[in-house]
Design an enzyme around this catalytic site. Structure first.
Site, PDB file in Angstrom:
ATOM      1  N   TYR A  13       4.554   5.802  10.434  1.00 28.72           N
ATOM      2  CA  TYR A  13       4.962   4.429  10.742  1.00 28.72           C
ATOM      3  C   TYR A  13       5.705   3.745   9.594  1.00 28.72           C
ATOM      4  CZ  TYR A  13       0.363   3.648   8.549  1.00 28.72           C
ATOM      5  OH  TYR A  13      -0.717   3.668   7.703  1.00 28.72           O
TER       6      TYR A  13
ATOM      7  N   ARG B  28       0.859  -1.186   0.000  1.00 26.55           N
ATOM      8  CA  ARG B  28       0.000   0.000   0.000  1.00 26.55           C
ATOM      9  C   ARG B  28       0.896   1.237   0.000  1.00 26.55           C
ATOM     10  NH1 ARG B  28      -2.485   0.573   5.286  1.00 26.55           N
ATOM     11  NH2 ARG B  28      -1.072   2.316   5.598  1.00 26.55           N
TER      12      ARG B  28
ATOM     13  N   HIS C 101      -3.866   4.741   4.522  1.00 31.89           N
ATOM     14  CA  HIS C 101      -5.012   3.844   4.685  1.00 31.89           C
ATOM     15  C   HIS C 101      -6.326   4.584   4.455  1.00 31.89           C
ATOM     16  CE1 HIS C 101      -7.461   0.555   6.155  1.00 31.89           C
ATOM     17  NE2 HIS C 101      -8.079   1.418   6.928  1.00 31.89           N
TER      18      HIS C 101
END
Length: 153
Positions: free
Chosen positions: A116, A103, A107
């Site tokens: 992160y 990805r 999100h």
């Protein structure tokens, strides 16, 4: 008749996923479960979500044929889905496909994945592993696509 279900990697933590897999296996329903495993469950890596070797082994646990494919390779995904659909229909049984991918985006609109993940990692996947770039290079190498053709559109 063939039923296709598309799920994301995080869905394998849901009990409905396991119930669906179990019913499909026990009742021998010609179904394809296609899981796009991008390595993340929102901001948590899948290795912190479950200990198994990805999702593919979950199908094997229910006695289903299971296939892992490079989800960034358009032709590999096409070939696996085509073969799996034929197997599901001819053998009248379910099959799980795990498409490993990454990805590159956040999100959701409220997520900042750079908190992160390193920017270098994201850029590497955008550039070197981008499925559209890879497919374009392949079609250009075959002589089926070019910058000139694209400009004519």
């Amino acid at each position: 008749m063939l039923i296709a279900n598309s799920i994301s990697g995080i869905s394998v933590l849901n009990g409905d996923f396991h119930a669906g897999m179990n019913f499909a296996a026990v009742l021998e329903v010609p179904t394809m479960f296609i899981c796009r495993n991008n390595g993340w469950a929102i901001s948590t890596t899948v290795t912190e979500q479950f200990r198994s070797d990805g999702v593919v082994v979950k199908g094997q646990g229910y006695g289903m044929k299971s296939i892992r494919v490079d989800g960034n390779d358009v032709l590999a995904v096409y070939n696996v889905v085509r073969a799996a659909s034929e197997m599901a229909v001819l053998e009248k049984r379910p099959i799980l496909i795990e498409a490993l991918t990454y990805r590159v985006g956040h999100h959701s609109t409220s997520d900042d994945s750079t908190k992160y993940r390193e920017l270098d990692e994201i850029e590497h996947w955008k550039q070197a592993r981008n499925p559209l770039r890879r497919f374009r290079k392949w079609t250009e190498a075959k002589g089926w696509w070019s910058e000139m053709l694209e400009n004519d559109i």
